[in-house]
Design a protein around this motif. Structure first.
Motif, mmCIF file in Angstrom:
data_model
loop_
_atom_site.group_PDB
_atom_site.id
_atom_site.type_symbol
_atom_site.label_atom_id
_atom_site.label_comp_id
_atom_site.label_asym_id
_atom_site.label_seq_id
_atom_site.Cartn_x
_atom_site.Cartn_y
_atom_site.Cartn_z
ATOM 1 N N ASN A 201 0.730 -1.117 -0.047
ATOM 2 C CA ASN A 201 -0.013 -0.052 -0.014
ATOM 3 C C ASN A 201 1.038 1.457 0.006
ATOM 4 N N ALA A 202 0.392 2.324 -0.712
ATOM 5 C CA ALA A 202 1.122 3.568 -0.776
ATOM 6 C C ALA A 202 0.512 4.796 -0.756
ATOM 7 N N ALA A 203 0.749 5.808 -0.291
ATOM 8 C CA ALA A 203 0.247 7.122 -0.452
ATOM 9 C C ALA A 203 1.390 8.167 -0.690
ATOM 10 N N GLY A 204 1.089 9.500 -0.892
ATOM 11 C CA GLY A 204 2.133 10.449 -0.950
ATOM 12 C C GLY A 204 1.507 12.017 -0.790
ATOM 13 N N SER A 205 2.470 12.742 -0.922
ATOM 14 C CA SER A 205 1.746 14.143 -0.889
ATOM 15 C C SER A 205 2.758 15.205 -1.470
ATOM 16 N N GLY A 221 6.654 10.244 0.314
ATOM 17 C CA GLY A 221 6.010 9.047 -0.125
ATOM 18 C C GLY A 221 6.005 7.992 1.115
ATOM 19 N N ALA A 223 4.678 4.087 2.407
ATOM 20 C CA ALA A 223 4.247 2.670 1.894
ATOM 21 C C ALA A 223 4.281 1.721 2.965
ATOM 22 N N THR A 234 7.362 -0.706 7.141
ATOM 23 C CA THR A 234 6.740 0.836 6.802
ATOM 24 C C THR A 234 8.071 1.653 6.126
ATOM 25 N N HIS A 236 8.730 5.817 4.929
ATOM 26 C CA HIS A 236 8.569 7.112 4.597
ATOM 27 C C HIS A 236 9.893 7.846 3.833
ATOM 28 N N LEU A 331 0.649 3.946 -5.257
ATOM 29 C CA LEU A 331 0.343 5.566 -5.088
ATOM 30 C C LEU A 331 -0.524 6.008 -6.310
ATOM 31 N N ARG A 332 -0.132 5.578 -7.390
ATOM 32 C CA ARG A 332 -1.086 5.913 -8.664
ATOM 33 C C ARG A 332 -2.572 5.726 -8.391
ATOM 34 N N GLY A 334 -4.102 4.748 -5.915
ATOM 35 C CA GLY A 334 -4.651 4.856 -4.680
ATOM 36 C C GLY A 334 -5.128 3.806 -3.715
#
Length: 334
Positions: A201-205, A221, A223, A234, A236, A331-332, A334
């Motif tokens: 799983n991934a997210a970013g800002s 980023g 994950a 995990t 960052h 990330l792409r 979501g």
């Protein structure tokens, strides 16, 4: 093999110059005999700095240098796969900076060519494996001191960049996970002996560099990777650190834990004034891992001289790229 490994380096940018100076001056058994760059200023630097060097405009010309044993690639990632294959087909051992490629399919092309040439060594530049702190962590895990490792948390943070170099670089870097997180990915796989992944799983800002949106990249980023054995890692990775460069890892096991790289200062000096304590943070990864680059180079040269194997395999590099690409895709979508 002669007493010295005759090496030609391709790519003489900031990182390439560091590798070149190590190979020319600080690696026993290495003889840096050739260097290639399409940029005249970089070739001029090599001719003025590296003793006895012969320069070329590109890899094809360098491969024709008489008696060359190995090629050292410090070129854009988009070129890695094709250049690795060209060097292997020319009969050379190859060191290549990370990552192996921008896509897993390109990694597979390299792996297939390398498999047909088992007497030629390939090593990808995961220098953190050669940092004494991470190497000590691996030793303690292998000897069972931590028990069963069930959690690893990684952070890799670059300082705020007022010049925005990485923003210009981002469209060809493969994204923050492939460019920056790849080292932590490799380390986690190493610590866990190549454990199989079950989910990513991934997210970013984009909190400080909105221009990264043009290529779908982020400046922070995050994950989470779950492994089939139940371990969770995990990650960052950040371009927005206000305390300087920092790379850390926290490892938890059933018998104990380790904390690596926390608050490593630029100098062993703490300023105390007005009731405050001030520590100067490191500027970049060279300050933190300068010795690791040197240990890495020595390990590759030793492997070539003794017939191998290399400390890390091309399969390891392929799997690190595959996992970084999975983070990018997570990330792409979501």
């Amino acid at each position: 093999m002669s007493a010295s490994v005759r090496i030609g380096i391709v790519g003489l940018g900031r990182l390439g110059r560091r590798h070149a100076e190590n190979l020319a001056l600080r690696v026993p058994g290495a003889s840096l005999v050739a260097a290639a760059s399409p940029i005249a200023e970089e070739r001029a630097w090599a001719e003025a700095t590296l003793p006895g060097i012969k320069t070329y405009p590109g890899l094809p010309e360098l491969l024709a240098h008489p008696g060359l044993d190995a090629v050292w690639l410090v070129t854009p990632t988009s070129l890695h796969a094709d250049q690795l294959i060209l060097a292997l087909e020319a009969g050379k051992h190859v060191f290549c900076e990370k990552p192996l490629a921008l896509e897993t399919a390109d990694c597979d092309r390299v792996v297939a060519v390398a498999a047909k040439r088992p007497n030629q060594l390939v090593m990808i530049g995961f220098m953190r494996r050669f940092d004494p702190a991470y190497a000590e962590a691996k030793r303690r895990i292998a000897e069972g001191e931590l028990g069963d490792v069930f959690s690893i948390s990684c952070r890799s943070e670059d300082p705020v960049d007022p010049d925005g170099f990485f923003v210009r670089f981002a469209p060809t870097s493969g994204g923050i996970f492939l460019d920056c997180c790849i080292h932590d990915i490799d380390l986690v796989r190493w610590m866990l002996d190549g454990a199989e992944v079950s989910s990513v799983n991934a997210a970013g800002s984009r909190v400080m560099y909105p221009a990264l949106g043009g290529c779908g990249d982020v400046d922070n980023g995050f994950a989470t990777v779950t492994f089939k054995g139940g371990q969770v890692a995990t990650f960052h990775v950040s371009r927005t650190s206000h305390r300087g460069y920092e790379a850390t890892m926290t490892i938890s096991g059933t018998r104990g834990g380790l904390d690596i790289g926390r608050s490593v200062p630029r100098r062993p000096v703490t300023l105390e004034v007005g009731g405050n304590r001030q520590i100067e943070g490191q500027v970049d990864f060279f300050e933190r891992f300068g010795d690791a680059f040197l240990h890495e180079a020595r390990a590759f040269v030793d492997a070539v001289r003794t017939g191998g194997p290399t400390p890390s395999s091309i399969t390891d590099a392929r799997e690190a790229t595959r996992l970084a690409c999975a983070m990018r895709e997570a990330l792409r979508v979501g």
